[in-house]
Design a protein around this motif. Sequence first.
Motif, PDB file in Angstrom:
ATOM      1  N   THR A   7     -57.861   7.445 -25.863  1.00 56.83           N
ATOM      2  CA  THR A   7     -58.716   7.475 -24.954  1.00 56.83           C
ATOM      3  C   THR A   7     -59.605   6.228 -24.681  1.00 56.83           C
ATOM      4  N   VAL A   8     -60.389   5.953 -25.919  1.00 54.01           N
ATOM      5  CA  VAL A   8     -61.171   4.868 -25.827  1.00 54.01           C
ATOM      6  C   VAL A   8     -60.242   3.353 -25.626  1.00 54.01           C
ATOM      7  N   ILE A   9     -59.204   3.243 -26.436  1.00 52.43           N
ATOM      8  CA  ILE A   9     -58.569   2.012 -26.400  1.00 52.43           C
ATOM      9  C   ILE A   9     -57.995   2.011 -24.609  1.00 52.43           C
ATOM     10  N   GLY A  10     -57.323   3.058 -24.385  1.00 51.82           N
ATOM     11  CA  GLY A  10     -56.859   3.038 -23.085  1.00 51.82           C
ATOM     12  C   GLY A  10     -57.954   2.859 -21.824  1.00 51.82           C
ATOM     13  N   MET A  11     -58.943   3.407 -21.866  1.00 47.79           N
ATOM     14  CA  MET A  11     -60.244   3.202 -21.085  1.00 47.79           C
ATOM     15  C   MET A  11     -60.476   1.640 -21.174  1.00 47.79           C
ATOM     16  N   ILE A  12     -60.702   1.006 -22.135  1.00 48.06           N
ATOM     17  CA  ILE A  12     -61.316  -0.401 -22.272  1.00 48.06           C
ATOM     18  C   ILE A  12     -60.245  -1.338 -21.726  1.00 48.06           C
ATOM     19  N   ALA A  13     -58.993  -1.014 -22.074  1.00 47.18           N
ATOM     20  CA  ALA A  13     -57.786  -1.792 -21.582  1.00 47.18           C
ATOM     21  C   ALA A  13     -57.686  -1.765 -19.874  1.00 47.18           C
ATOM     22  N   GLY A  14     -57.761  -0.349 -19.339  1.00 50.81           N
ATOM     23  CA  GLY A  14     -57.614  -0.232 -18.066  1.00 50.81           C
ATOM     24  C   GLY A  14     -58.757  -0.542 -17.285  1.00 50.81           C
ATOM     25  N   TYR A  15     -60.106  -0.559 -17.757  1.00 48.44           N
ATOM     26  CA  TYR A  15     -61.207  -0.942 -16.956  1.00 48.44           C
ATOM     27  C   TYR A  15     -61.397  -2.359 -16.786  1.00 48.44           C
ATOM     28  N   PHE A  16     -61.393  -3.306 -18.097  1.00 49.30           N
ATOM     29  CA  PHE A  16     -61.522  -4.528 -18.133  1.00 49.30           C
ATOM     30  C   PHE A  16     -60.674  -5.436 -17.604  1.00 49.30           C
ATOM     31  N   GLY A  17     -59.177  -5.060 -18.023  1.00 46.36           N
ATOM     32  CA  GLY A  17     -58.254  -5.815 -17.752  1.00 46.36           C
ATOM     33  C   GLY A  17     -58.133  -7.176 -18.267  1.00 46.36           C
ATOM     34  N   GLY A  18     -57.342  -8.145 -17.588  1.00 49.33           N
ATOM     35  CA  GLY A  18     -57.208  -9.461 -17.824  1.00 49.33           C
ATOM     36  C   GLY A  18     -56.716  -9.645 -19.438  1.00 49.33           C
ATOM     37  N   TRP A  19     -57.223 -10.535 -20.313  1.00 49.48           N
ATOM     38  CA  TRP A  19     -56.916 -10.592 -21.450  1.00 49.48           C
ATOM     39  C   TRP A  19     -56.887  -9.590 -22.614  1.00 49.48           C
ATOM     40  N   THR A  20     -58.259  -8.662 -22.117  1.00 46.24           N
ATOM     41  CA  THR A  20     -58.377  -7.466 -22.952  1.00 46.24           C
ATOM     42  C   THR A  20     -57.264  -6.610 -22.909  1.00 46.24           C
ATOM     43  N   ASP A  21     -56.922  -6.468 -21.625  1.00 44.74           N
ATOM     44  CA  ASP A  21     -55.682  -5.404 -21.285  1.00 44.74           C
ATOM     45  C   ASP A  21     -54.654  -5.908 -22.165  1.00 44.74           C
ATOM     46  N   THR A  22     -54.060  -7.338 -21.775  1.00 42.13           N
ATOM     47  CA  THR A  22     -53.005  -7.840 -22.629  1.00 42.13           C
ATOM     48  C   THR A  22     -52.982  -7.626 -24.052  1.00 42.13           C
ATOM     49  N   LEU A  23     -54.203  -7.847 -24.521  1.00 43.20           N
ATOM     50  CA  LEU A  23     -53.947  -7.818 -26.200  1.00 43.20           C
ATOM     51  C   LEU A  23     -54.127  -6.402 -26.493  1.00 43.20           C
ATOM     52  N   LEU A  24     -54.734  -5.358 -25.965  1.00 47.36           N
ATOM     53  CA  LEU A  24     -54.612  -3.949 -26.221  1.00 47.36           C
ATOM     54  C   LEU A  24     -53.104  -3.385 -25.770  1.00 47.36           C
ATOM     55  N   SER A  25     -52.746  -3.823 -24.960  1.00 47.15           N
ATOM     56  CA  SER A  25     -51.486  -3.352 -24.473  1.00 47.15           C
ATOM     57  C   SER A  25     -50.434  -3.843 -25.302  1.00 47.15           C
ATOM     58  N   ARG A  26     -50.188  -5.027 -26.067  1.00 47.01           N
ATOM     59  CA  ARG A  26     -49.258  -5.524 -26.812  1.00 47.01           C
ATOM     60  C   ARG A  26     -49.448  -4.788 -28.273  1.00 47.01           C
ATOM     61  N   PHE A  35     -53.033   7.481 -37.214  1.00 45.18           N
ATOM     62  CA  PHE A  35     -53.034   6.191 -37.455  1.00 45.18           C
ATOM     63  C   PHE A  35     -51.887   5.598 -36.520  1.00 45.18           C
ATOM     64  N   LEU A  36     -50.825   6.463 -36.324  1.00 50.53           N
ATOM     65  CA  LEU A  36     -49.422   6.035 -35.610  1.00 50.53           C
ATOM     66  C   LEU A  36     -49.367   6.907 -34.292  1.00 50.53           C
ATOM     67  N   GLY A  37     -50.139   7.893 -34.260  1.00 45.93           N
ATOM     68  CA  GLY A  37     -49.700   8.818 -33.062  1.00 45.93           C
ATOM     69  C   GLY A  37     -50.935   8.509 -31.950  1.00 45.93           C
ATOM     70  N   TRP A  38     -51.622   7.477 -31.619  1.00 53.87           N
ATOM     71  CA  TRP A  38     -52.426   7.543 -30.675  1.00 53.87           C
ATOM     72  C   TRP A  38     -51.869   6.553 -29.149  1.00 53.87           C
ATOM     73  N   THR A  39     -50.758   6.009 -29.604  1.00 53.18           N
ATOM     74  CA  THR A  39     -50.142   5.135 -28.445  1.00 53.18           C
ATOM     75  C   THR A  39     -50.161   5.792 -27.169  1.00 53.18           C
ATOM     76  N   GLN A  40     -49.438   6.942 -27.067  1.00 51.05           N
ATOM     77  CA  GLN A  40     -49.072   7.799 -26.071  1.00 51.05           C
ATOM     78  C   GLN A  40     -50.209   8.105 -25.185  1.00 51.05           C
ATOM     79  N   ILE A  41     -51.241   8.669 -25.758  1.00 57.95           N
ATOM     80  CA  ILE A  41     -52.479   8.933 -25.134  1.00 57.95           C
ATOM     81  C   ILE A  41     -53.356   7.680 -24.547  1.00 57.95           C
ATOM     82  N   ALA A  42     -53.121   6.478 -25.459  1.00 59.97           N
ATOM     83  CA  ALA A  42     -53.802   5.173 -24.900  1.00 59.97           C
ATOM     84  C   ALA A  42     -53.020   4.671 -23.626  1.00 59.97           C
TER      85      ALA A  42
END
Length: 319
Positions: free
Chosen positions: A136-155, A190-197
């Motif tokens: 949730t924390v990673i997904g919220m940061i990526a979705g809210y700030f967008g831009g390079w932050t979203d690109t980095l966390l999405s990759r 460590f491996l299972g957070w991606t879907q919720i993000a």
Amino acid sequence: MPDKTVEKVEALPGDTVSTAGVVVADAGPAPDKARSLWSDAWHDLRRNPLFVISAVLILFLLVMSLWPGLFTSASPRDADLAKHYLGKPNWGHFFAPDWLGYDVQGRSIYARVVYGARASITVGVGVTLAVTVLGTVIGMIAGYFGGWTDTLLSRLTDIFLGIPFLLGALVVLNSFDDRTVWVVIMALAFLGWTQIARVARGAVITIKQADYVVAAKALGASTSRILFRHILPNALAPIIVVATIALGGYIAAEATLSFLGVGLGDTAVSWGGDVARGREQLRIAPHTLIIPSVMVSITVLSFLMFGDAVRNALDPKLR
């Protein structure tokens, strides 16, 4: 000047007559107060047999994992090879140590089933809480700030998505000598957070365009206030649905890893470990394999049914 005629109106039952003699018709019952998403979902869940059955099973499993002494006085580690080697189940002795028979080391299978619930439930709930917070924390940061932050966390999310879940967990756990419950929780989280993000990111991208979020920004609200007071409460529904359904999968993953010998250590009481040991006695004592396998199936199915019911109640498209 013409006479004024007043038509007499007879009051009906339920009508109100004013002091001036005017009949006021009853407007009927007041309209129901609008319900929120959560109250509407709870209204639907209480009437869903799937939810009621799964909730009762989960409550039973939780009580058994927290207070195993309520169900048996036998110890899951007491072994007596001379008397109880591969003892057959005694179906008439309900809740007795020999009710479900004994394993290859002369230990009560019933006691191990009861105490084994603690490890499976602890791992499932622990991993679910960890991946929900992290994702949730990673997904919220990526979705809210967008831009390079979203690109980095999405990759970064895509990289972890490319790692096979069980294979990655097997490699991580194989590097630990002492595999306790917390080590298994850490490896799976460590491996299972991606879907919720990914779910959280999509929900935040949609919600941040809402009028109340734009108004909060215009009024000078801080980023943390916008995220946790305006966006997070409205993004919780899909996150909870995914987390609830995934919980059963984490319990199955722990049992699978224990079956493969890289889950909980040999000293831990685990359904997956009992299934692995019972495999060797399948022909002469099938109950040593079938009974813990059935418990794993019931537990996983209960959480999957619970998650499916919650999804149907919270998803407006399924109404």
